[in-house]
Design an enzyme around this catalytic site. Structure first.
Site, PDB file in Angstrom:
ATOM      1  N   HIS A  33      44.253  30.710  40.256  1.00 63.00           N
ATOM      2  CA  HIS A  33      42.822  30.913  40.519  1.00 63.00           C
ATOM      3  C   HIS A  33      42.167  31.651  39.352  1.00 63.00           C
ATOM      4  O   HIS A  33      42.829  32.391  38.627  1.00 63.00           O
ATOM      5  CB  HIS A  33      42.616  31.717  41.821  1.00 63.00           C
ATOM      6  CG  HIS A  33      43.128  33.128  41.720  1.00 63.00           C
ATOM      7  ND1 HIS A  33      44.453  33.445  41.894  1.00 63.00           N
ATOM      8  CD2 HIS A  33      42.494  34.290  41.423  1.00 63.00           C
ATOM      9  CE1 HIS A  33      44.620  34.746  41.729  1.00 63.00           C
ATOM     10  NE2 HIS A  33      43.453  35.289  41.428  1.00 63.00           N
ATOM     11  N   ASP A  76      37.181  38.172  38.049  1.00 60.51           N
ATOM     12  CA  ASP A  76      38.625  37.944  37.967  1.00 60.51           C
ATOM     13  C   ASP A  76      38.831  36.924  36.843  1.00 60.51           C
ATOM     14  O   ASP A  76      38.184  35.862  36.839  1.00 60.51           O
ATOM     15  CB  ASP A  76      39.098  37.396  39.325  1.00 60.51           C
ATOM     16  CG  ASP A  76      40.500  37.827  39.697  1.00 60.51           C
ATOM     17  OD1 ASP A  76      40.907  38.951  39.342  1.00 60.51           O
ATOM     18  OD2 ASP A  76      41.201  37.038  40.363  1.00 60.51           O
ATOM     19  N   LYS A 133      38.655  41.349  34.477  1.00 58.01           N
ATOM     20  CA  LYS A 133      39.921  42.011  34.824  1.00 58.01           C
ATOM     21  C   LYS A 133      40.985  40.974  35.113  1.00 58.01           C
ATOM     22  O   LYS A 133      40.666  39.831  35.454  1.00 58.01           O
ATOM     23  CB  LYS A 133      39.714  42.916  36.041  1.00 58.01           C
ATOM     24  CG  LYS A 133      39.249  42.144  37.277  1.00 58.01           C
ATOM     25  CD  LYS A 133      38.907  43.060  38.410  1.00 58.01           C
ATOM     26  CE  LYS A 133      38.471  42.304  39.639  1.00 58.01           C
ATOM     27  NZ  LYS A 133      39.453  41.379  40.210  1.00 58.01           N
ATOM     28  N   CYS A 182      40.012  42.954  46.263  1.00 62.00           N
ATOM     29  CA  CYS A 182      39.274  43.521  45.130  1.00 62.00           C
ATOM     30  C   CYS A 182      38.135  44.457  45.533  1.00 62.00           C
ATOM     31  O   CYS A 182      37.874  45.437  44.842  1.00 62.00           O
ATOM     32  CB  CYS A 182      38.820  42.402  44.210  1.00 62.00           C
ATOM     33  SG  CYS A 182      40.263  41.606  43.432  1.00 62.00           S
ATOM     34  N   HIS A 238      41.905  35.394  34.688  1.00 63.36           N
ATOM     35  CA  HIS A 238      43.339  35.305  34.422  1.00 63.36           C
ATOM     36  C   HIS A 238      43.691  34.242  33.380  1.00 63.36           C
ATOM     37  O   HIS A 238      43.157  33.125  33.430  1.00 63.36           O
ATOM     38  CB  HIS A 238      44.083  34.910  35.710  1.00 63.36           C
ATOM     39  CG  HIS A 238      43.961  35.896  36.830  1.00 63.36           C
ATOM     40  ND1 HIS A 238      44.285  37.228  36.713  1.00 63.36           N
ATOM     41  CD2 HIS A 238      43.579  35.733  38.126  1.00 63.36           C
ATOM     42  CE1 HIS A 238      44.105  37.829  37.872  1.00 63.36           C
ATOM     43  NE2 HIS A 238      43.664  36.962  38.750  1.00 63.36           N
ATOM     44  N   ASP A 241      33.625  39.909  42.071  1.00 63.15           N
ATOM     45  CA  ASP A 241      34.332  38.619  42.076  1.00 63.15           C
ATOM     46  C   ASP A 241      33.685  37.503  42.908  1.00 63.15           C
ATOM     47  O   ASP A 241      34.396  36.772  43.618  1.00 63.15           O
ATOM     48  CB  ASP A 241      35.780  38.809  42.552  1.00 63.15           C
ATOM     49  CG  ASP A 241      36.610  39.699  41.632  1.00 63.15           C
ATOM     50  OD1 ASP A 241      36.059  40.205  40.647  1.00 63.15           O
ATOM     51  OD2 ASP A 241      37.806  39.890  41.924  1.00 63.15           O
TER      52      ASP A 241
HETATM   53  C1  VGL Z   1      41.313  38.753  44.492  1.00 59.90           C
HETATM   54  C2  VGL Z   1      43.438  38.092  45.076  1.00 59.90           C
HETATM   55  C3  VGL Z   1      43.734  37.776  43.767  1.00 59.90           C
HETATM   56  C4  VGL Z   1      39.981  39.290  44.923  1.00 59.90           C
HETATM   57  C5  VGL Z   1      41.588  38.451  43.172  1.00 59.90           C
HETATM   58  O1  VGL Z   1      38.987  39.098  44.188  1.00 59.90           O
HETATM   59  O2  VGL Z   1      39.914  39.908  46.010  1.00 59.90           O
HETATM   60  N1  VGL Z   1      42.252  38.583  45.427  1.00 59.90           N
HETATM   61  N2  VGL Z   1      42.794  37.961  42.830  1.00 59.90           N
HETATM   62 ZN    ZN Z   2      43.168  37.250  40.868  1.00 58.61          ZN
END
Ligand code: VGL
Ligand code: ZN
Length: 205
Positions: A81, A46, A106, A151, A48, A8
């Site tokens: 995000h 990440d 993901k 993550c 979404h 990420d």
């Molecule tokens: C993450 C919070 C929400 C991460 C991803 O990549 O650590 N943290 N989504």
């Molecule tokens: Zn996230």
């Protein structure tokens, strides 16, 4: 064979991003350098939908940082995000993404969050990452990226549970630190789960 797992490293997790991780940008030159030491590199992203239920704005009367039950699972609510196909979801501009063998996205199911690169938080669906590693004879992974306390930790924990020899390169990660000390706490939790926590000097030497 060993693989580097890059978690990420996306604009929204960098300073100025929607869910900025303090000094998250500082790991990028190091991650690029670490890639020289691995023949196999995978990344997670990440990813979404805008109506994802991990976003505080998609709930009435909730704000970022609140904890709720989402389909029976504890869920921290985050700012919007890494929305699919937006600049915030893009990998950092100075990250050498051309060196990734494969990218695993993901967090696309609006009903469940997905911290780990292997499974969603309910372990209902897998991303295909484990099968891909097995197909490529990977039995050892080194995890880097953002964020240490979410993550990175969940990815390393699943890797270890799946039987991969697992290390986290701690100086190539940074934490969200919702609570002071979450970085150290995450490292401790990983050590307690037989994950090897090391620093990059051991790889770069
Ligand atoms: C993450 C919070 C929400 C991460 C991803 O990549 O650590 N943290 N989504
Ligand atoms: Zn996230």
């Amino acid at each position: 064979m060993k693989a580097l797992v890059v978690v990420d490293i996306q604009n929204d997790f960098l300073p100025g991003g929607a869910l900025a991780v303090k000094n998250g940008d500082q790991i990028i030159p190091l991650v690029n350098e670490l890639m020289d030491h691995f023949d196999f590199i995978v990344a997670t992203q990440d990813w979404h939908p805008a109506d994802h239920k991990s976003f505080a704005s998609n709930h009435l009367n909730h704000k970022s940082g609140d904890q709720i039950l989402l389909d029976g699972l504890e869920q921290i609510l985050w700012p919007v995000h890494c929305v699919q196909n937006t600049p915030g979801a893009d990998f950092a501009a100075n990250l050498q993404i051309d060196r990734f063998d494969k990218i695993f996205q993901k967090g696309s199911n609006i009903h469940i969050d997905s911290y780990s690169g292997f499974f969603d938080n309910g372990k209902k669906q897998d991303t295909g990452l484990f099968d891909y590693l097995e197909e490529n004879q990977i039995d050892e992974v080194f995890v880097v990226g953002l964020a240490t306390d979410y993550c990175v930790k969940y990815t390393a924990m699943d890797a270890q549970a799946l039987g991969l020899k697992t290390s986290v390169i701690s100086d190539a990660t940074r934490a969200v630190n919702l609570q002071e000390g979450d970085f150290e706490k995450a490292l401790e939790e990983m050590r307690n789960n037989h994950i090897n926590v090391l620093t990059s000097t051991l790889i770069l030497k």
